[in-house]
Design an enzyme around this catalytic site. Sequence first.
Site, PDB file in Angstrom:
ATOM      1  N   THR A 178       0.830  -1.209   0.000  1.00  0.00           N
ATOM      2  CA  THR A 178       0.000   0.000   0.000  1.00  0.00           C
ATOM      3  C   THR A 178       0.862   1.254   0.000  1.00  0.00           C
ATOM      4  O   THR A 178       0.392   2.326  -0.374  1.00  0.00           O
ATOM      5  CB  THR A 178      -0.904   0.019   1.252  1.00  0.00           C
ATOM      6  OG1 THR A 178      -0.106  -0.359   2.371  1.00  0.00           O
ATOM      7  CG2 THR A 178      -2.074  -0.938   1.110  1.00  0.00           C
ATOM      8  N   ASP A 179       2.136   1.126   0.416  1.00  0.00           N
ATOM      9  CA  ASP A 179       2.938   2.361   0.578  1.00  0.00           C
ATOM     10  C   ASP A 179       3.161   3.093  -0.736  1.00  0.00           C
ATOM     11  O   ASP A 179       2.952   4.304  -0.827  1.00  0.00           O
ATOM     12  CB  ASP A 179       4.246   2.116   1.361  1.00  0.00           C
ATOM     13  CG  ASP A 179       5.193   1.099   0.771  1.00  0.00           C
ATOM     14  OD1 ASP A 179       4.828   0.447  -0.238  1.00  0.00           O
ATOM     15  OD2 ASP A 179       6.314   0.949   1.306  1.00  0.00           O
ATOM     16  N   SER A 228      32.064  -6.107   6.360  1.00  0.00           N
ATOM     17  CA  SER A 228      30.997  -6.870   7.019  1.00  0.00           C
ATOM     18  C   SER A 228      31.632  -7.963   7.872  1.00  0.00           C
ATOM     19  O   SER A 228      32.284  -8.867   7.343  1.00  0.00           O
ATOM     20  CB  SER A 228      30.082  -7.492   5.959  1.00  0.00           C
ATOM     21  OG  SER A 228      29.402  -8.588   6.512  1.00  0.00           O
ATOM     22  N   GLY A 234      12.317 -10.666   4.388  1.00  0.00           N
ATOM     23  CA  GLY A 234      11.158  -9.769   4.461  1.00  0.00           C
ATOM     24  C   GLY A 234      11.194  -8.876   5.690  1.00  0.00           C
ATOM     25  O   GLY A 234      10.177  -8.321   6.082  1.00  0.00           O
ATOM     26  N   LEU A 235      12.377  -8.730   6.304  1.00  0.00           N
ATOM     27  CA  LEU A 235      12.478  -7.913   7.523  1.00  0.00           C
ATOM     28  C   LEU A 235      13.272  -6.629   7.265  1.00  0.00           C
ATOM     29  O   LEU A 235      13.696  -5.953   8.194  1.00  0.00           O
ATOM     30  CB  LEU A 235      13.124  -8.720   8.658  1.00  0.00           C
ATOM     31  CG  LEU A 235      12.409 -10.026   9.009  1.00  0.00           C
ATOM     32  CD1 LEU A 235      13.170 -10.793  10.089  1.00  0.00           C
ATOM     33  CD2 LEU A 235      10.976  -9.756   9.458  1.00  0.00           C
ATOM     34  N   SER A 236      13.479  -6.332   5.988  1.00  0.00           N
ATOM     35  CA  SER A 236      14.097  -5.062   5.584  1.00  0.00           C
ATOM     36  C   SER A 236      15.521  -4.862   6.062  1.00  0.00           C
ATOM     37  O   SER A 236      15.871  -3.803   6.595  1.00  0.00           O
ATOM     38  CB  SER A 236      13.256  -3.874   6.067  1.00  0.00           C
ATOM     39  OG  SER A 236      12.114  -3.818   5.318  1.00  0.00           O
ATOM     40  N   SER A 252      17.799  -4.457   4.079  1.00  0.00           N
ATOM     41  CA  SER A 252      18.368  -3.438   3.187  1.00  0.00           C
ATOM     42  C   SER A 252      18.076  -2.028   3.711  1.00  0.00           C
ATOM     43  O   SER A 252      18.972  -1.185   3.721  1.00  0.00           O
ATOM     44  CB  SER A 252      17.867  -3.609   1.754  1.00  0.00           C
ATOM     45  OG  SER A 252      16.468  -3.637   1.716  1.00  0.00           O
ATOM     46  N   GLU A 258      17.629   3.155  -2.770  1.00  0.00           N
ATOM     47  CA  GLU A 258      17.126   1.820  -3.132  1.00  0.00           C
ATOM     48  C   GLU A 258      16.597   1.830  -4.574  1.00  0.00           C
ATOM     49  O   GLU A 258      16.793   0.870  -5.315  1.00  0.00           O
ATOM     50  CB  GLU A 258      16.042   1.423  -2.129  1.00  0.00           C
ATOM     51  CG  GLU A 258      15.436   0.072  -2.365  1.00  0.00           C
ATOM     52  CD  GLU A 258      15.685  -0.920  -1.247  1.00  0.00           C
ATOM     53  OE1 GLU A 258      16.226  -0.534  -0.198  1.00  0.00           O
ATOM     54  OE2 GLU A 258      15.344  -2.091  -1.447  1.00  0.00           O
ATOM     55  N   ASP A 279       9.638   0.838   4.754  1.00  0.00           N
ATOM     56  CA  ASP A 279      10.726   0.154   5.460  1.00  0.00           C
ATOM     57  C   ASP A 279      11.683   1.148   6.107  1.00  0.00           C
ATOM     58  O   ASP A 279      12.075   1.001   7.265  1.00  0.00           O
ATOM     59  CB  ASP A 279      11.512  -0.738   4.487  1.00  0.00           C
ATOM     60  CG  ASP A 279      10.629  -1.791   3.851  1.00  0.00           C
ATOM     61  OD1 ASP A 279       9.503  -1.990   4.343  1.00  0.00           O
ATOM     62  OD2 ASP A 279      11.071  -2.396   2.860  1.00  0.00           O
TER      63      ASP A 279
END
Length: 380
Positions: free
Chosen positions: A26-27, A59, A114-116, A118, A150, A162
């Site tokens: 929806t965003d 990293s 799916g937990l963002s 990025s 992004e 996100d």
Amino acid sequence: MQFLNTFNPELIVESPGRINLIGEHTDYNMGYVLPTAIEKKIIFEFQRNGSEKDCNIYSKGFDVGFRLDLTNLSKSEIEWENYVLGVLNEISKRTDKVGGFDCTIHSNLPAGSGLSSSAALECGLAFGLNQLFDLGLSKLDIVQLSQIAEHTYAGTQCGIMDQFASVMSEAGKVILLDCRTLKSQMIPINLEPYKLVLLNTKVSHNLATSEYNVRKRECEEGVETIKEFYPEINTLRDVSVEMLLDCQSHLNETVYKRCAFIVAENQRVLEVAAALESNDLKKVGTLLYEAHEGISKEYEVSCPESDFLVDFAKTDANVLGARQTGGGFGGCTLNIIHGDAIESFVEKATKEYKVKFDIDLEAFEVRPSRGTMIAALEVR
Ligand code: GLA
């Protein structure tokens, strides 16, 4: 990397992942979302290195790093590097105050779930550099420049949810965000005796980026057609169920399904927000199941693994509701489970999931947590 031998960080930033209670896709249709940050996060350590333009990023978890030159930024072949490069590129359009720096990152946020992760990477970097070089960026600047990074460097035409959730969240609350006006309201979430549990399907199908952009275009196509009949509308946010039905025969079946999902999903976000305020947890759960049905059948961004876990949740009365959270095609399902039943539910789900997909399920409880923050430097 050589800089690690003399690394003496002067700043630590913690940047969380997020869940979205409801309001998927929806965003970018300028609608409503209801996300919050979680405890799982990326930790950044920074030091200025005195040079004008040389930077090192490393990293810890993957034991890989790269060097970059601030005066010569361009896209990389390596996916995660683009989140860093994209943010630096956006910052460079706004200020020339960034100098050479070294940065290590360490994460307990599973990537591609799916937990963002990025958004956490983008926003944590921007937040840290803002602090380190006194760039004068507001939190909203950080959110918006990370979203653009992004688009330009990572190639996903994402909405703002996100990045907004990663930076702005508060502990114990979900954010009711209106993505058109960017007005937000913090809604306390108290699910006692229920808890939020994520089940990680451990699959992230490659479709995620390409299909994401296809969905966005399909929504735009819907808007163009509906606008011929209702010139006042500019996004699906402005479209009512009646308008959509009125235009149904002019939309192809796929576009109609996409639009129907978004129109209903926007409504569900508002209903969940109201149900949280009146503590009607059963209603919250029912709306989560409904949302997943739409995600799977109308918006078609689910996958067999997520569908299986949501169907499995429906067989257990201790689960009030469940749905896939995030962009789709795998990642995690979000479940509202009675605290006393979590262990047995997870055990059963793990067993059945293994039999069906031969994948070891990963389950963890999440709590609505605060957004990006500076952490105390440890005494070394
Ligand atoms: C991804 C995007 C977000 C949002 C979700 C789906 O996470 O980055 O902007 O569109 O998918 O709700």
